[in-house]
Design an enzyme around this catalytic site. Sequence first.
Site, short mmCIF file in Angstrom:
data_model
loop_
_atom_site.label_atom_id
_atom_site.label_comp_id
_atom_site.label_asym_id
_atom_site.label_seq_id
_atom_site.Cartn_x
_atom_site.Cartn_y
_atom_site.Cartn_z
NE ARG A 14 -3.55 1.64 -8.09
CZ ARG A 14 -3.72 1.98 -6.80
NH1 ARG A 14 -4.58 1.32 -6.05
NH2 ARG A 14 -3.04 2.98 -6.27
CE1 TYR B 267 -2.98 7.01 -2.30
CE2 TYR B 267 -3.39 9.30 -1.74
CZ TYR B 267 -3.38 7.97 -1.38
OH TYR B 267 -3.75 7.60 -0.14
CE1 TYR C 24 -7.42 6.18 4.21
CE2 TYR C 24 -5.64 5.59 2.72
CZ TYR C 24 -6.95 5.45 3.13
OH TYR C 24 -7.78 4.59 2.47
CD GLU D 6 -4.05 -3.59 -0.31
OE1 GLU D 6 -4.59 -3.71 0.80
OE2 GLU D 6 -4.43 -2.77 -1.18
CG ASN E 270 -2.63 1.05 -2.30
OD1 ASN E 270 -1.78 1.94 -2.10
ND2 ASN E 270 -3.86 1.12 -1.84
CG HIS F 188 -11.96 4.74 -3.57
ND1 HIS F 188 -12.49 4.15 -4.69
CD2 HIS F 188 -10.90 3.97 -3.21
CE1 HIS F 188 -11.77 3.08 -5.01
NE2 HIS F 188 -10.81 2.94 -4.13
#
Lengths: 328, 352
Positions: free
Chosen positions: B223, B37, B316, B265, B225, B193
């Site tokens: 950004r 991340y 996750y 995404e 993801n 989140h």
Amino acid sequence: MSAAPQRVKAGAEKIDVAVSAVVPLNDLVTRFEFKRRDGAPFPPFSGGAHTVVEMNDNGRTRLNPYSLMSDPGDLSTYAISVRRDDEGRGGSLFMHGNVKIGDEMIITYPVNLFSLDLRARKHLFFAGGIGITPFMSMIAQLERSNGNWELHYACRSESLGSYVDVLGYKYPGKVHIYYDDQSQAIDLENLLDGQPLGTHAYVCGPKGMINWIHATATAAGWPELHVHSEEFLAPEPGAPFVVRLCKSDMTITVREDESLLEAIERAGVDAPFLCRGGSCGQCETDVVAADGNFIHRDHWLDDDEHASGKKIMPCVSRFIGKSLELDR
Amino acid sequence: MTLHFNDETFRDDYSFKNSQRAIDRFPFPFHEDSYMYSVNMEQHRGGPADSIYEMRFDVDEHYVAEMHDRAMVLADDPLRCQSIPHMTLAGWDLLELIMVSKSEDYPDLFELHRDGDTWRWVNKPLGIDDTFTFMDETTLPYGPMEYITRQAQGDFCVLDQRDENLWMDAGMITTQADWSLDFDLGMNFFEWHAPVPLAHEKGIFVRALKFLLNIQQGAPARRLNWTMTVNPLLDTSPENYHKWGIQKTSVTPENIGSKQHLRVELQTFFRLPRSNALVFPIRCYLCSFQDLMTKPKWGRRLHRVIRDLPEELATYKGFIDNRPMMLDYLSKFDDGQPTSPGVFPDAVPEPK
């Protein structure tokens, strides 16, 4: 992530404008209206937004934030009202003394650090003096959506009551004026006591007025998050000091009459900024080393951060001491 | 160029497919051979010609089919689209942003004619030609946010900004990577989140929020993801987990190349001018492993990223159980050669 490296200039996007009207309102306040030079409509904005006006004062660049006070529903014109500050650093004096109809200027896209809470069942506005300006656009916005609002506006005297006439004429019953020289004062405790659940209060004016309204509301049991305020700080002059800019590998001197941010910009370093008034957080800068005392004046860093000596907001804060090194 | 819209499905027989153009412009998300991340934000102001970064809202060959899929999801579950009353103004902001952007960026597909507050909107791919009064909800068949996001690919979170935080107070969420608008509605940035592992400890969200609160009008950001999806499913929602979760067990060494999809995404962020809210469009792109492997650089890199990903993240993202099978497949495309920096495939094809 994707494309070629992007070079982005500091500050908000800019708009080329021409001055379309200069309207003196009273001894201290003048309204300036702008049209876009390309003839396109202005970007829409929300009540409470400000723009930063770029002034070329004999080769010296001045950047001052002013609340947009025109109707957000009218995108043909942006308007600001400027109070002349004879003791200030010169931005308002330049606007009053030098800016004429037809002058070409540059302003930024709107930035809003004082927006309406649209959940409010009622909006209760408190203005002091030139603090009336953000409420002019908020009122226009709320009128368009049948919003519930009420204004309490304190002025020094009838002759200095900017927009008192037009507000009283258009919105009788919603606008309440208080003149200092007639010893009229807002009956704040009773006023705050009688508001419906879900009311939000907003204050823009001198520091004393802002503190008074926050303190009185808190004492009356108002939730802290239901009281909003905006105070633009102007950088204060102070003793000159020397700063080492590590990333840029240069040493600069901040003059008595300029801010640290202005001195950094004068040296040709592109430093981030938005509000230039200690509120938005954009110009936050890491301190590499310091031997001396900071004069923190911003509303952004908390007390611990101020005490840590690790950060400074160069738009309004200064330094007194032997040496200061910044990560810029 | 003239766009051809695919006749395809994202459910049942899964006839979704990517053309060569769609594979070439797929937003492969890894700029190096590992992943962790970061606040990987950049300005959203165009990009290479014909890339998905070029326009404010990318319209591609899947547009019409995605809008049909959205309409089916909404018919089954209207709570995928919600807007708390104070967000209506932001809905008008979003309608204006999308109509202006699409009519300027794709004039052969979309037209917007404005005469004061009387607006005429023409959407040729979907056969829509509506005239309405801007800011008057009674002149549209849905609220402004629902109206325009039934005509725009990707999910849309419309976030109120107040009290130094962002609030999930409205959205159109039908193509999500396993999160629920109905559950998150009204939450703030840290609350919604909360389930993300590792990032809180790294201070990612504190920095990301500071960045987002400062996004200004005229200066949008973006950004990428990513996650993994078995079968080209748009609607991987918690509400329908009982339907799609089980499909993860249908992957075999024989079908993994066509069944396993990398889901990327493109997340963009725009300040909405009249409401001072923030819109967060989340546009989903799917690409099968076998299509990705046609780009040698992507094949090598995807193997290394999936192999070295921390266990918490693989869990996750929901593919920890299938990771060994993925690695068996991907390792065949990794000859150990170095890869070039950046996300784009190498321009010159390698000799066979």
